[in-house]
Design an enzyme around this catalytic site. Structure first.
Site, PDB file in Angstrom:
ATOM      1  N   GLY A  73      47.823  75.811 -18.764  1.00  0.00           N
ATOM      2  CA  GLY A  73      49.200  76.097 -18.355  1.00  0.00           C
ATOM      3  C   GLY A  73      49.342  75.910 -16.846  1.00  0.00           C
ATOM      4  O   GLY A  73      48.355  75.744 -16.133  1.00  0.00           O
ATOM      5  N   GLN A  75      49.992  78.012 -14.546  1.00  0.00           N
ATOM      6  CA  GLN A  75      49.284  79.048 -13.786  1.00  0.00           C
ATOM      7  C   GLN A  75      47.890  79.302 -14.371  1.00  0.00           C
ATOM      8  O   GLN A  75      47.402  80.435 -14.347  1.00  0.00           O
ATOM      9  CB  GLN A  75      50.097  80.332 -13.750  1.00  0.00           C
ATOM     10  CG  GLN A  75      51.262  80.291 -12.760  1.00  0.00           C
ATOM     11  CD  GLN A  75      50.797  80.123 -11.322  1.00  0.00           C
ATOM     12  OE1 GLN A  75      49.710  80.557 -10.943  1.00  0.00           O
ATOM     13  NE2 GLN A  75      51.613  79.485 -10.507  1.00  0.00           N
ATOM     14  N   SER A  76      47.243  78.287 -14.886  1.00  0.00           N
ATOM     15  CA  SER A  76      45.926  78.457 -15.488  1.00  0.00           C
ATOM     16  C   SER A  76      44.876  78.911 -14.465  1.00  0.00           C
ATOM     17  O   SER A  76      44.641  78.235 -13.454  1.00  0.00           O
ATOM     18  CB  SER A  76      45.485  77.121 -16.097  1.00  0.00           C
ATOM     19  OG  SER A  76      44.112  77.152 -16.404  1.00  0.00           O
ATOM     20  N   ASN A  77      44.259  80.047 -14.749  1.00  0.00           N
ATOM     21  CA  ASN A  77      43.143  80.512 -13.905  1.00  0.00           C
ATOM     22  C   ASN A  77      41.937  79.604 -14.085  1.00  0.00           C
ATOM     23  O   ASN A  77      41.174  79.367 -13.152  1.00  0.00           O
ATOM     24  CB  ASN A  77      42.741  81.930 -14.296  1.00  0.00           C
ATOM     25  CG  ASN A  77      43.854  82.928 -14.089  1.00  0.00           C
ATOM     26  OD1 ASN A  77      44.393  83.037 -12.989  1.00  0.00           O
ATOM     27  ND2 ASN A  77      44.228  83.645 -15.139  1.00  0.00           N
ATOM     28  N   CYS A  79      41.968  76.369 -14.726  1.00  0.00           N
ATOM     29  CA  CYS A  79      42.136  75.124 -13.961  1.00  0.00           C
ATOM     30  C   CYS A  79      41.842  75.369 -12.483  1.00  0.00           C
ATOM     31  O   CYS A  79      41.120  74.593 -11.852  1.00  0.00           O
ATOM     32  CB  CYS A  79      43.550  74.568 -14.145  1.00  0.00           C
ATOM     33  SG  CYS A  79      43.802  73.857 -15.791  1.00  0.00           S
TER      34      CYS A  79
END
Ligand SMILES: *Cc1c(COP(=O)(O)O)cnc(C)c1O
Length: 331
Positions: A73, A75-77, A79
């Site tokens: 997503g 706001q992917s942590n 990524c």
């Protein structure tokens, strides 16, 4: 053939602290609560994904790759952690993100750009239906530029990433011995299932004697039964491990998803503010806040007894909080 031990690169600051939540325990009057501070695996490079990436990126290097492709997503942590870890190792990253670009990137997305990620955005429909093709196209693009890319799936939740939380269980074995405690439950948020797969296997391998139960922050019980079992079976075959993964129970505490992934009800934001003030612990609305709020509700409902000792794993996610700052008002 003996069990193959996986390559690993040191990325996380370990061991992370295991701390009692004294005021929250007292307030709830039920089980003893502890928190395993995996939000402290680092600063920008922090959270549960760092433990998995120690194995995923070691695998990438072992295969001679100098670039990484992963997805998530906006706001992917996962990524963000991948981009930063890759930069630390001198590797390039291309992110496949679900959603549209924003004018002023915040939180995790800001750090993704800052640490030099290439980013492509896709609509939910395209992300869901064409992801394998998109991974392949980006890998070809890297190849044309003379790079060899390694693909990491959502949340690094696969057979390789599972080692992250198997190793964390060995670490917790030492924590429990040092503190002289015998936790009855290990609880955490589950999103792509890899942390849960690792904990479920690691709890058995390292004889922690606890029940591992995860609170799903998206999807449902059935989806995680399938995903976690799949990851465990892949792991067993890939590493030829003797553990009987078919026999392991997979516990999902369903009923706390709320409106959906990355969407939380007001009580989650209230819990985040309350826990920040009473324990100095900063949770996030997507994973840890939703999960701890769910755990508190389960304690209030009587799911646990006062003889139980619960270890809640703080899986990180602080940067996602900034992107939802508008949900808080201070006056
Ligand atoms: C990804 C993530 C989780 C969930 O872990 P999975 O292994 O994907 O299930 C929990 N908390 C935070 C903060 C995360 O970023």
């Amino acid at each position: 053939m003996p069990t193959t031990s996986p390559p690993r690169i040191s990325l996380a600051q370990l061991p992370t602290p295991l701390q009692p939540l004294e005021r929250l325990t007292k307030e709830l009057g039920g089980p003893r609560l502890y928190v395993k501070r995996d939000d402290l695996t680092g600063t920008a490079l922090s959270g549960n994904k760092v433990r998995k990436l120690e194995f995923s990126l070691a695998e990438a290097r072992a295969q001679g790759c100098d670039a990484v492709i992963t997805c998530g997503g906006i706001q992917s942590n996962h990524c963000r952690a991948t981009v930063i870890a890759a930069a630390m190792l001198g590797m390039k990253t291309h992110l496949i993100l679900r959603g549209s670009p924003v004018d002023a990137p915040d939180g995790n997305l800001f750090l993704d750009y800052l640490a030099g990620a290439r980013i492509s955005f896709y609509t939910v429909a395209e992300y869901n239906s064409r992801r394998p093709e998109i991974f392949a196209e980006i890998a070809e693009q890297f190849a044309r530029e003379g790079h060899k890319a390694f693909a990491i799936p959502t949340g690094a939740s696969d057979a390789v990433g599972a080692w992250g939380y198997i190793a964390a269980c060995e670490e917790m074995k030492h924590d429990f011995n040092r503190l002289g405690i015998a936790p009855t439950h290990i609880i955490c948020a589950t999103g792509s299932g890899g942390t849960q797969a690792g904990l479920t296997a690691g709890n058995a391998i390292h004889n922690l004697g606890a029940q591992v139960a995860c609170i799903n922050i998206c999807d449902d019980d059935e989806a995680f039964q399938i995903k976690v079992r799949e990851d465990l079976l892949d792991w067993k075959v890939r590493y030829n491990h003797p553990l009987d993964v078919e026999a392991l129970p997979i516990h999902v505490i369903d009923g706390h998803v709320g409106p959906g992934y990355a969407q939380a009800t007001p009580d989650v934001f209230e819990t985040i503010a309350h826990v920040a003030r009473t324990e100095g612990l900063i949770l996030d609305p997507v994973y840890t806040g939703k999960a701890l709020n769910g755990l508190i509700k389960e304690i209030k409902k009587g799911r646990f007894t006062s003889r139980d000792t619960i270890v809640f794993i703080h899986t990180g996610g602080i940067y996602g909080l900034f992107a939802q700052r508008k949900q808080f008002s201070f006056s």
